[in-house]
Design a protein around this motif. Structure first.
Motif, PDB file in Angstrom:
ATOM      1  N   MET A   1       0.841  -1.200   0.000  1.00  0.00           N
ATOM      2  CA  MET A   1       0.000   0.000   0.000  1.00  0.00           C
ATOM      3  C   MET A   1       0.875   1.248   0.000  1.00  0.00           C
ATOM      4  SD  MET A   1      -3.084  -1.035  -0.089  1.00  0.00           S
ATOM      5  CE  MET A   1      -4.020   0.405   0.425  1.00  0.00           C
ATOM      6  N   PRO A   2       0.369   2.376  -0.557  1.00  0.00           N
ATOM      7  CA  PRO A   2       1.173   3.595  -0.586  1.00  0.00           C
ATOM      8  C   PRO A   2       1.516   4.066   0.810  1.00  0.00           C
ATOM      9  CG  PRO A   2      -0.746   3.768  -2.017  1.00  0.00           C
ATOM     10  CD  PRO A   2      -0.926   2.519  -1.211  1.00  0.00           C
ATOM     11  N   HIS A   3       2.677   4.687   0.945  1.00  0.00           N
ATOM     12  CA  HIS A   3       3.087   5.255   2.226  1.00  0.00           C
ATOM     13  C   HIS A   3       2.239   6.491   2.517  1.00  0.00           C
ATOM     14  CE1 HIS A   3       5.573   6.541   5.524  1.00  0.00           C
ATOM     15  NE2 HIS A   3       5.784   7.713   4.945  1.00  0.00           N
ATOM     16  N   THR A   4       1.670   6.541   3.704  1.00  0.00           N
ATOM     17  CA  THR A   4       0.809   7.656   4.071  1.00  0.00           C
ATOM     18  C   THR A   4       1.643   8.795   4.634  1.00  0.00           C
ATOM     19  OG1 THR A   4      -1.026   6.175   4.549  1.00  0.00           O
ATOM     20  CG2 THR A   4      -1.129   8.364   5.503  1.00  0.00           C
ATOM     21  N   THR A   5       1.484   9.965   4.049  1.00  0.00           N
ATOM     22  CA  THR A   5       2.155  11.168   4.524  1.00  0.00           C
ATOM     23  C   THR A   5       1.101  12.220   4.833  1.00  0.00           C
ATOM     24  OG1 THR A   5       2.383  11.938   2.248  1.00  0.00           O
ATOM     25  CG2 THR A   5       4.233  10.720   3.180  1.00  0.00           C
ATOM     26  N   PRO A   6       1.396  13.188   5.674  1.00  0.00           N
ATOM     27  CA  PRO A   6       0.398  14.214   5.992  1.00  0.00           C
ATOM     28  C   PRO A   6      -0.062  14.941   4.734  1.00  0.00           C
ATOM     29  CG  PRO A   6       2.255  14.310   7.504  1.00  0.00           C
ATOM     30  CD  PRO A   6       2.643  13.359   6.424  1.00  0.00           C
ATOM     31  N   ALA A   7      -1.373  15.151   4.605  1.00  0.00           N
ATOM     32  CA  ALA A   7      -1.903  15.860   3.448  1.00  0.00           C
ATOM     33  C   ALA A   7      -1.454  17.316   3.474  1.00  0.00           C
ATOM     34  CB  ALA A   7      -3.430  15.790   3.450  1.00  0.00           C
ATOM     35  N   PRO A   8      -1.076  17.864   2.327  1.00  0.00           N
ATOM     36  CA  PRO A   8      -0.681  19.272   2.298  1.00  0.00           C
ATOM     37  C   PRO A   8      -1.873  20.181   2.563  1.00  0.00           C
ATOM     38  CG  PRO A   8      -0.838  18.382   0.076  1.00  0.00           C
ATOM     39  CD  PRO A   8      -1.024  17.222   1.016  1.00  0.00           C
ATOM     40  N   GLU A   9      -1.603  21.385   3.053  1.00  0.00           N
ATOM     41  CA  GLU A   9      -2.672  22.368   3.237  1.00  0.00           C
ATOM     42  C   GLU A   9      -3.267  22.662   1.869  1.00  0.00           C
ATOM     43  OE1 GLU A   9      -4.892  25.791   3.417  1.00  0.00           O
ATOM     44  OE2 GLU A   9      -2.910  25.883   2.453  1.00  0.00           O
ATOM     45  N   PRO A  10      -4.621  22.585   1.737  1.00  0.00           N
ATOM     46  CA  PRO A  10      -5.235  22.577   0.403  1.00  0.00           C
ATOM     47  C   PRO A  10      -4.854  23.742  -0.496  1.00  0.00           C
ATOM     48  CG  PRO A  10      -6.825  21.905   2.037  1.00  0.00           C
ATOM     49  CD  PRO A  10      -5.621  22.350   2.794  1.00  0.00           C
ATOM     50  N   ALA A  11      -5.015  24.963  -0.026  1.00  0.00           N
ATOM     51  CA  ALA A  11      -4.714  26.107  -0.894  1.00  0.00           C
ATOM     52  C   ALA A  11      -3.251  26.101  -1.315  1.00  0.00           C
ATOM     53  CB  ALA A  11      -5.058  27.415  -0.182  1.00  0.00           C
ATOM     54  N   ALA A  12      -2.368  25.738  -0.397  1.00  0.00           N
ATOM     55  CA  ALA A  12      -0.946  25.688  -0.722  1.00  0.00           C
ATOM     56  C   ALA A  12      -0.660  24.576  -1.726  1.00  0.00           C
ATOM     57  CB  ALA A  12      -0.128  25.484   0.546  1.00  0.00           C
ATOM     58  N   ALA A  13      -1.348  23.425  -1.581  1.00  0.00           N
ATOM     59  CA  ALA A  13      -1.152  22.319  -2.508  1.00  0.00           C
ATOM     60  C   ALA A  13      -1.612  22.695  -3.917  1.00  0.00           C
ATOM     61  CB  ALA A  13      -1.907  21.085  -2.019  1.00  0.00           C
ATOM     62  N   VAL A  14      -2.760  23.370  -4.009  1.00  0.00           N
ATOM     63  CA  VAL A  14      -3.244  23.807  -5.319  1.00  0.00           C
ATOM     64  C   VAL A  14      -2.292  24.835  -5.924  1.00  0.00           C
ATOM     65  CG1 VAL A  14      -5.109  25.004  -6.531  1.00  0.00           C
ATOM     66  CG2 VAL A  14      -5.653  23.291  -4.781  1.00  0.00           C
ATOM     67  N   ALA A  15      -1.858  25.795  -5.123  1.00  0.00           N
ATOM     68  CA  ALA A  15      -0.949  26.826  -5.621  1.00  0.00           C
ATOM     69  C   ALA A  15       0.357  26.218  -6.119  1.00  0.00           C
ATOM     70  CB  ALA A  15      -0.669  27.849  -4.521  1.00  0.00           C
ATOM     71  N   ALA A  16       0.875  25.242  -5.371  1.00  0.00           N
ATOM     72  CA  ALA A  16       2.117  24.595  -5.795  1.00  0.00           C
ATOM     73  C   ALA A  16       1.918  23.831  -7.092  1.00  0.00           C
ATOM     74  CB  ALA A  16       2.617  23.667  -4.699  1.00  0.00           C
ATOM     75  N   ALA A  17       0.768  23.177  -7.222  1.00  0.00           N
ATOM     76  CA  ALA A  17       0.517  22.389  -8.427  1.00  0.00           C
ATOM     77  C   ALA A  17       0.402  23.269  -9.664  1.00  0.00           C
ATOM     78  CB  ALA A  17      -0.757  21.557  -8.246  1.00  0.00           C
ATOM     79  N   VAL A  18      -0.290  24.400  -9.546  1.00  0.00           N
ATOM     80  CA  VAL A  18      -0.516  25.266 -10.714  1.00  0.00           C
ATOM     81  C   VAL A  18       0.590  26.301 -10.879  1.00  0.00           C
ATOM     82  CG1 VAL A  18      -3.013  24.962 -10.559  1.00  0.00           C
ATOM     83  CG2 VAL A  18      -1.938  26.948  -9.454  1.00  0.00           C
ATOM     84  N   SER A  19       1.520  26.345  -9.923  1.00  0.00           N
ATOM     85  CA  SER A  19       2.608  27.343  -9.939  1.00  0.00           C
ATOM     86  C   SER A  19       2.049  28.764 -10.022  1.00  0.00           C
ATOM     87  CB  SER A  19       3.570  27.080 -11.108  1.00  0.00           C
ATOM     88  OG  SER A  19       4.154  25.803 -10.997  1.00  0.00           O
ATOM     89  N   GLY A  20       1.045  29.020  -9.216  1.00  0.00           N
ATOM     90  CA  GLY A  20       0.420  30.340  -9.205  1.00  0.00           C
ATOM     91  C   GLY A  20      -0.353  30.560  -7.922  1.00  0.00           C
ATOM     92  N   ASP A  21      -0.965  31.718  -7.830  1.00  0.00           N
ATOM     93  CA  ASP A  21      -1.698  32.067  -6.623  1.00  0.00           C
ATOM     94  C   ASP A  21      -3.131  31.563  -6.681  1.00  0.00           C
ATOM     95  OD1 ASP A  21       0.491  33.377  -5.563  1.00  0.00           O
ATOM     96  OD2 ASP A  21      -0.032  35.283  -6.519  1.00  0.00           O
ATOM     97  N   VAL A  22      -3.694  31.338  -5.502  1.00  0.00           N
ATOM     98  CA  VAL A  22      -5.071  30.877  -5.353  1.00  0.00           C
ATOM     99  C   VAL A  22      -5.874  31.959  -4.654  1.00  0.00           C
ATOM    100  CG1 VAL A  22      -6.564  29.153  -4.276  1.00  0.00           C
ATOM    101  CG2 VAL A  22      -4.384  28.464  -5.285  1.00  0.00           C
ATOM    102  N   ARG A  23      -6.965  32.388  -5.278  1.00  0.00           N
ATOM    103  CA  ARG A  23      -7.803  33.440  -4.700  1.00  0.00           C
ATOM    104  C   ARG A  23      -8.707  32.895  -3.608  1.00  0.00           C
ATOM    105  NH1 ARG A  23     -10.604  36.712  -9.242  1.00  0.00           N
ATOM    106  NH2 ARG A  23      -8.437  37.388  -9.501  1.00  0.00           N
ATOM    107  N   SER A  24      -9.241  31.696  -3.819  1.00  0.00           N
ATOM    108  CA  SER A  24     -10.106  31.081  -2.813  1.00  0.00           C
ATOM    109  C   SER A  24     -10.019  29.576  -2.951  1.00  0.00           C
ATOM    110  CB  SER A  24     -11.565  31.534  -2.982  1.00  0.00           C
ATOM    111  OG  SER A  24     -12.091  31.077  -4.218  1.00  0.00           O
ATOM    112  N   CYS A  25     -10.253  28.878  -1.836  1.00  0.00           N
ATOM    113  CA  CYS A  25     -10.218  27.413  -1.829  1.00  0.00           C
ATOM    114  C   CYS A  25     -11.102  26.930  -0.692  1.00  0.00           C
ATOM    115  CB  CYS A  25      -8.791  26.904  -1.672  1.00  0.00           C
ATOM    116  SG  CYS A  25      -8.631  25.105  -1.757  1.00  0.00           S
ATOM    117  N   THR A  26     -12.193  26.258  -1.038  1.00  0.00           N
ATOM    118  CA  THR A  26     -13.179  25.812  -0.056  1.00  0.00           C
ATOM    119  C   THR A  26     -13.283  24.299  -0.073  1.00  0.00           C
ATOM    120  OG1 THR A  26     -14.473  27.827  -0.391  1.00  0.00           O
ATOM    121  CG2 THR A  26     -15.601  25.957   0.635  1.00  0.00           C
ATOM    122  N   ARG A  27     -13.283  23.717   1.105  1.00  0.00           N
ATOM    123  CA  ARG A  27     -13.429  22.259   1.169  1.00  0.00           C
ATOM    124  C   ARG A  27     -14.866  21.867   0.843  1.00  0.00           C
ATOM    125  NH1 ARG A  27     -10.862  17.787   5.237  1.00  0.00           N
ATOM    126  NH2 ARG A  27     -12.285  16.082   4.712  1.00  0.00           N
TER     127      ARG A  27
END
Length: 288
Positions: A1-27
């Motif tokens: 099974m995959p190794h479990t690591t702490p989930a990244p903070e959502p807005a930061a994870a999205v920003a890192a993925a798109v290499s840009g800023d996030v205006r809003s992020c709602t769970r």
């Protein structure tokens, strides 16, 4: 099974993925091992994101399937992949409307075009996932053996080992496996299939149906159609009729529906337990 690591903070994870800023992020909730989020990027694009907790490979696999489907210009619509990686999958937001007969007809024709686009072999060049279950996408040239070895046997063993199926249940499924060459019908070339096309993975957008959450691979085209019928989909008979008109199905396809439903039903047993056992065994009994 995959190794479990702490989930990244959502807005930061999205920003890192798109290499840009996030205006809003709602769970928006959660599904399996990932959380779901919606929001807006700094450039105004609206997004839907999945953030994985230890299953980044599953989201990368989903992205690969979506991009593969998007290569077919007249094929079934999928959301655009804005970014994927690092445990995040960021997609274009789909504006949902409601299912219509016209949209169902269009889905049938477009799904036929996607299937016609084909694949190099049965399987795929990337690791497969169905929810949190790994799928063996090792390529092969013949579908019946590939389906038995890569889709049915691993989940039959898993369900047995977890105590969800008893020895009599396993024997019933093994009788199907022993006859799979006869049950599979005429040979078909590998089709470009969604692989998990239940009704919940069809979003009825304002511009027509949009397919989400693929377990995409080169497979048998009847698999997607059988999955649409498994739990019911709006206007499913219109989808099937439009499909058959655009890309006629081989004789006897209706009798083969239970065969193609065995894998998703086995997967449901592995994921959710014995509540799907009777439906699985009923499909097996209809085949032998």
């Amino acid at each position: 099974m995959p190794h479990t690591t702490p989930a990244p903070e959502p807005a930061a994870a999205v920003a890192a993925a798109v290499s840009g800023d996030v205006r809003s992020c709602t769970r928006l909730g959660s599904s399996h091992a990932w959380t779901l989020h919606g929001g807006e990027l700094a450039d105004g694009r609206r997004f839907f994101a999945k953030i994985a907790d230890g299953y980044a490979e599953a989201l990368d696999s989903e992205a690969a399937g979506l991009r593969w489907f998007a290569e077919v210009s007249d094929g079934a619509a999928v959301p655009g992949v804005l970014a994927a990686g690092g445990g995040a999958l960021v997609l274009e937001q789909v504006d949902e409307a409601g299912p219509t007969a016209e949209a169902a007809d269009d889905l049938g024709r477009r799904l036929a075009a996607t299937h016609r686009a084909g694949a190099q072999s049965f399987g795929a060049a990337w690791p497969g996932w169905l929810a949190t279950l790994p799928l063996d996408n090792t390529p092969a040239d013949q579908w019946p053996e590939w389906y038995a070895r890569r889709r049915l046997l691993p989940y039959l063993r898993d369900a047995r080992d977890r105590g969800f199926l008893d020895s009599a249940d396993v024997a019933q499924l093994e009788r199907v496996l022993a006859r799979i060459g006869d049950l599979a019908g005429p040979d078909e070339p590998p089709a470009r299939i969604h692989g998990d096309l239940w009704s919940g993975n069809v979003l009825w957008g304002r511009g027509g149906a949009v397919l989400i959450d693929p377990a995409a691979h080169g497979g048998h085209r009847e698999t997607d159609l059988a999955m649409l019928r498994l739990f019911g989909a709006p206007h499913v008979q219109r989808v099937l009729a439009a499909y058959d008109e655009a890309f006629p199905l081989a004789a006897g396809w209706r009798e083969r529906v239970p065969l193609h439903q065995l894998h998703p039903l086995l997967a449901h047993v592995c994921l959710f337990g014995r509540s799907f056992r009777s439906q699985l065994l009923d499909a097996a009994r209809r085949l032998v």
